[in-house]
Write an enzyme that holds these catalytic residues in place. Structure first.
Site, PDB file in Angstrom:
ATOM      1  N   ASN A   1      -1.167  -4.355  -7.705  1.00  0.00           N
ATOM      2  CA  ASN A   1      -0.377  -3.209  -7.230  1.00  0.00           C
ATOM      3  C   ASN A   1      -0.451  -2.047  -8.219  1.00  0.00           C
ATOM      4  OD1 ASN A   1       0.804  -3.147  -4.694  1.00  0.00           O
ATOM      5  ND2 ASN A   1       2.480  -4.534  -5.271  1.00  0.00           N
TER       6      ASN A   1
ATOM      7  N   GLU B   1       8.681  10.272 -14.070  1.00  0.00           N
ATOM      8  CA  GLU B   1       8.320   8.856 -13.938  1.00  0.00           C
ATOM      9  C   GLU B   1       8.543   8.098 -15.250  1.00  0.00           C
ATOM     10  OE1 GLU B   1       6.304   7.326 -10.984  1.00  0.00           O
ATOM     11  OE2 GLU B   1       7.006   8.987  -9.762  1.00  0.00           O
TER      12      GLU B   1
ATOM     13  N   CYS C   1       2.661  -1.336 -17.953  1.00  0.00           N
ATOM     14  CA  CYS C   1       3.586  -0.884 -16.891  1.00  0.00           C
ATOM     15  C   CYS C   1       4.821  -1.762 -16.837  1.00  0.00           C
ATOM     16  CB  CYS C   1       2.925  -0.965 -15.521  1.00  0.00           C
ATOM     17  SG  CYS C   1       1.494   0.065 -15.316  1.00  0.00           S
TER      18      CYS C   1
ATOM     19  N   LEU D   1      -4.989   3.377  -6.809  1.00  0.00           N
ATOM     20  CA  LEU D   1      -6.108   2.781  -6.057  1.00  0.00           C
ATOM     21  C   LEU D   1      -5.896   1.299  -5.780  1.00  0.00           C
ATOM     22  CD1 LEU D   1      -9.100   4.509  -7.897  1.00  0.00           C
ATOM     23  CD2 LEU D   1      -7.844   5.314  -5.887  1.00  0.00           C
TER      24      LEU D   1
ATOM     25  N   ARG E   1      10.247   4.176  -4.643  1.00  0.00           N
ATOM     26  CA  ARG E   1      10.613   4.173  -6.054  1.00  0.00           C
ATOM     27  C   ARG E   1      11.845   5.040  -6.345  1.00  0.00           C
ATOM     28  NH1 ARG E   1       6.643   2.620 -10.501  1.00  0.00           N
ATOM     29  NH2 ARG E   1       8.645   1.647 -10.919  1.00  0.00           N
TER      30      ARG E   1
ATOM     31  N   GLY F   1       0.821  -1.224   0.000  1.00  0.00           N
ATOM     32  CA  GLY F   1       0.000   0.000   0.000  1.00  0.00           C
ATOM     33  C   GLY F   1       0.845   1.261   0.000  1.00  0.00           C
ATOM     34  N   LEU F   2       1.895   1.269  -0.807  1.00  0.00           N
ATOM     35  CA  LEU F   2       2.880   2.351  -0.734  1.00  0.00           C
ATOM     36  C   LEU F   2       2.559   3.562  -1.599  1.00  0.00           C
ATOM     37  CD1 LEU F   2       6.155   0.197  -0.905  1.00  0.00           C
ATOM     38  CD2 LEU F   2       5.043   1.131   1.123  1.00  0.00           C
TER      39      LEU F   2
ATOM     40  N   HIS G   1      -0.375   7.692 -13.660  1.00  0.00           N
ATOM     41  CA  HIS G   1       0.490   7.901 -14.823  1.00  0.00           C
ATOM     42  C   HIS G   1      -0.410   8.034 -16.044  1.00  0.00           C
ATOM     43  CE1 HIS G   1       3.707   5.364 -12.559  1.00  0.00           C
ATOM     44  NE2 HIS G   1       4.106   6.616 -12.551  1.00  0.00           N
TER      45      HIS G   1
HETATM   46  O1  SUG Z   1       4.382   3.427  -8.946  1.00  0.00           O
HETATM   47  N1  SUG Z   1       2.865   0.519  -7.703  1.00  0.00           N
HETATM   48  C1  SUG Z   1       3.471   1.238  -8.822  1.00  0.00           C
HETATM   49  C2  SUG Z   1       2.768   0.878 -10.098  1.00  0.00           C
HETATM   50  C3  SUG Z   1       3.467   1.430 -11.303  1.00  0.00           C
HETATM   51  C4  SUG Z   1       2.688   1.266 -12.546  1.00  0.00           C
HETATM   52  N2  SUG Z   1       3.397   1.774 -13.645  1.00  0.00           N
HETATM   53  C5  SUG Z   1       2.853   2.393 -14.710  1.00  0.00           C
HETATM   54  N3  SUG Z   1       1.630   2.873 -14.671  1.00  0.00           N
HETATM   55  N4  SUG Z   1       3.576   2.584 -15.737  1.00  0.00           N
HETATM   56  C6  SUG Z   1       3.428   2.739  -8.568  1.00  0.00           C
HETATM   57  O2  SUG Z   1       2.441   3.218  -8.007  1.00  0.00           O
HETATM   58  C7  SUG Z   1       2.764  -0.267  -5.413  1.00  0.00           C
HETATM   59  C8  SUG Z   1       3.697  -0.950  -4.438  1.00  0.00           C
HETATM   60  C9  SUG Z   1       3.002  -1.365  -3.176  1.00  0.00           C
HETATM   61  O3  SUG Z   1       2.051  -0.694  -2.756  1.00  0.00           O
HETATM   62  O4  SUG Z   1       3.459  -2.360  -2.568  1.00  0.00           O
HETATM   63  C10 SUG Z   1       3.498   0.451  -6.537  1.00  0.00           C
HETATM   64  O5  SUG Z   1       4.594   0.918  -6.353  1.00  0.00           O
END
Ligand code: SUG
Length: 448
Positions: A364, A177, A370, A29, A141, A23-24, A249
Site C-alpha cells: 500500500n 502530511e 512510513c 503507485l 486519511r 487503491g485509495l 511524500h
Molecule cells: O497515504 N497509503 C498511504 C501510504 C502512506 C505512506 N506514508 C509515508 N510515506 N510516510 C498513503 O498513500 C493506501 C490505502 C489503500 O489504497 O488502501 C494508502 O493510504
C-alpha cells in the site's frame, strides 16, 4: 530510557484489523497497483510488530500507537446511516462504496503521517511540540486527525513538557502530511537541530500531475507554532518530477538522521541551495550528504524498492548509522548493489544495513519509515510520557497473542462488507484498550 541523554524513540502504528488494498491513494503507485488484492491483516500486523522488536534488539527504544476504530461508524452515522453499527456498515457498503472504503482504511498505521514533531531542544519554549497532520488530500486519511490527537494527548499529557497542537484547518491551502515531509539534522538526538520542512507546492499554486500533499504554508504555520528558531529552520521544495514519479511524500526519496542526509539525486527542486542552507545553519556538526545518483538507481527503482523509506538509526555503540531497509531493496539488483557498496566505503556514514519484512504494508506504499513516528525525548520527557505506549517484551507478547486471536488471516474485497466485521473489530479494540491500557472511552464505539 537507560542513558542520561536524549534519545529518539520510534513510535510505530500498530497495523489495524481492517488492513486491505483499496487503491485509495492517487499518486501512490503501490496503492494503485495492488488495488483489490487479497490482504492478510494478521501477517501485516505481525510484520509490523516484528519490525518494532527488531529495532529494540538493536538497543533502541520503541513505542506503539494503537490503530483507529474502523470502519468509522461514527463518521458514517454523521452521513445519515442509521441502525445498529453492523447495519450502518452493511448499508454504507452497499450504497456508498467510495465512502465506505474510506471509512474502512487502516491507514493510521503509517505513523509518519500522524504528526510533525519538534524536539524540545529546537523549540524556544523548551517544550516538545507535536502538530497532528490534517491529511486533507485523501478522504480516507483526513478521518485520522481526530483520533490521532486523542492518542497524542494521552501519550503526552504533561502540558508543562509537551504541546500537542490540533491539526491545521483541513483545507487545500494548509495541506499537511506530518513527519513524512519533515527531516531533522543534529549533532546528536538531544542537540539543537536544523529542522527541514519539505513542501510540494505553495497554497496559491496548483500542480498538474500527481497531487502535492504538502504546502509551504502548512510547513511555516507548524514551524511557527512549534516556536522554532527560523534561523535554524529550512523550507525546501520537493522536486515535482519526484512527485510525478510516485514520491507522494518526501520520505519516499530522502531520510535524515543526526548529521547524515541520505537522498536521491532527484529528490529536491534545488539541492545545491538546500546543501548550502544546511551547512550555514548546522550547529556543532558537519553535515554529510549521501546522494544516490540517478545513474546508479533511477527514481523508478528507488520508488518500487523504497530504498529511501528506510529508517536511519544510530544503534548504541555503533560508530556509524544503520539503514533499516525493506527486503524489497535487497530484491532489486540496483538498490541491493548500491547499498552493499555504500556500507563498505571507508568511514561510511551509513555502515550497516538490516533488512526488514513489511511486505503487507509495502503493497500500500508504506515502508519501514512510513510506519514510525520519531520522537526525541530527554530523560525527563521520557519519564513524563505515558509509560504504556512504550514497547517491552511483555507488551510485545500480549500484542502478538491479541493479533493472533482477533485478526482475520485474509480480507478479500468480497469480505469487506460483512456486517460481522464491525462487532469482531470492536471486541478486539475493546480488549486492546485493556492491554495498553487506554481506558474504556478511548474509541468512539466505547463512548456510545
Ligand atoms: O497515504 N497509503 C498511504 C501510504 C502512506 C505512506 N506514508 C509515508 N510515506 N510516510 C498513503 O498513500 C493506501 C490505502 C489503500 O489504497 O488502501 C494508502 O493510504
Amino acid at each position: 530510557m537507560t542513558g542520561e541523554v536524549a534519545e529518539e524513540v520510534n513510535f510505530d502504528g500498530l497495523i489495524g484489523p481492517t488492513h486491505n488494498y483499496a487503491g485509495l491513494s492517487e499518486g501512490n503507485l503501490a496503492s494503485a497497483r495492488n488495488a483489490n488484492m487479497i490482504a492478510r491483516p494478521r501477517d501485516a500486523a505481525l510484520q509490523g510488530l516484528a519490525k518494532m522488536q527488531r529495532l529494540r534488539a538493536l538497543g533502541l527504544s520503541q513505542g506503539v500507537l494503537p490503530p483507529h476504530e474502523r470502519p468509522n461508524v461514527k463518521w458514517l452515522r454523521s452521513l445519515g446511516f442509521t441502525g445498529t453499527d453492523g447495519e450502518v456498515w452493511a448499508h454504507a457498503w452497499k450504497s456508498e462504496p467510495t465512502i465506505a472504503r474510506a471509512a474502512l482504511a487502516a491507514s493510521a498505521m503509517w505513523a509518519a503521517n500522524a504528526a510533525t514533531i519538534s524536539p524540545s531542544a529546537d523549540c524556544l519554549d523548551r517544550r516538545l511540540h507535536a502538530t497532528v497532520a490534517n491529511l486533507q488530500t485523501m478522504l480516507h486519511r483526513v478521518l485520522e486527525a481526530e483520533q490521532t490527537e486523542r492518542t497524542l494527548r494521552r501519550l503526552f499529557s504533561d502540558q508543562a513538557r509537551f504541546a500537542v497542537h490540533p491539526a491545521l484547518l483541513a483545507h487545500d491551502a494548509l495541506s499537511d502530511e506530518g513527519a513524512a515531509n519533515h527531516m531533522r539534522m543534529a549533532a546528536s538526538a538531544g542537540a539543537p537541530g536544523v529542522e527541514i520542512f519539505v513542501y510540494g507546492r505553495r497554497a496559491s499554486e496548483t500542480k498538474a500531475g500527481f497531487p502535492a500533499r504538502q504546502t509551504l504554508e502548512a510547513c511555516t504555520c507548524v514551524a511557527r507554532s512549534h516556536t522554532l528558531d527560523f534561523g535554524r529552520t529550512i523550507f525546501t521544495r520537493q522536486a515535482p518530477k519526484a512527485i510525478d514519479a510516485g514520491a507522494f511524500h518526501n520520505d519516499v526519496v530522502a531520510v535524515a538522521h543526526e548529521h547524515v542526509l541520505f537522498h536521491h539525486e532527484d529528490a529536491f527542486a534545488d539541492k545545491d541551495a538546500l546543501y548550502a542552507e544546511v551547512r550555514a545553519k548546522a550547529q556543532g556538526f558537519e553535515p554529510v550528504f549521501v546522494e544516490v545518483p540517478r545513474a546508479r538507481v533511477g527514481l523508478d527503482d528507488a520508488i518500487t524498492s523504497y530504498l529511501f523509506n528506510s529508517q536511519l538509526v544510530h544503534a548504541p555503540g555503533a560508530n556509524s548509522l544503520t539503514l533499516i531497509a525493506p527486503t524489497e531493496v535487497r530484491e532489486n539488483n540496483k538498490t541491493a548493489a548500491y547499498v552493499a557498496e555504500m556500507i563498505s566505503r571507508p568511514r561510511a556514514a551509513i555502515g550497516q544495513v538490516e533488512y526488514v519484512e513489511v511486505r503487507e504494508s509495502m503493497r500500500n506504499g508504506g515502508g519501514p519509515a512510513c510506519l514510525r513516528l520519531r520522537v526525541v525525548l530527554t530523560p525527563q520527557e521520557r519519564a513524563a510520557a505515558t509509560p504504556s505506549f512504550f514497547l517491552n517484551d511483555a507488551l510485545a507478547a500480549s500484542l502478538e497473542t491479541w493479533i493472533k486471536k482477533h485478526y482475520r488471516e485474509e480480507l478479500a474485497p468480497a469480505d469487506l462488507g460483512d456486517p460481522a466485521l464491525v462487532g469482531e473489530i470492536q471486541t478486539a479494540l475493546d480488549e486492546l484498550t485493556r492491554i495498553l491500557p487506554l481506558g474504556g472511552d478511548f474509541y468512539p464505539f466505547q463512548r456510545t
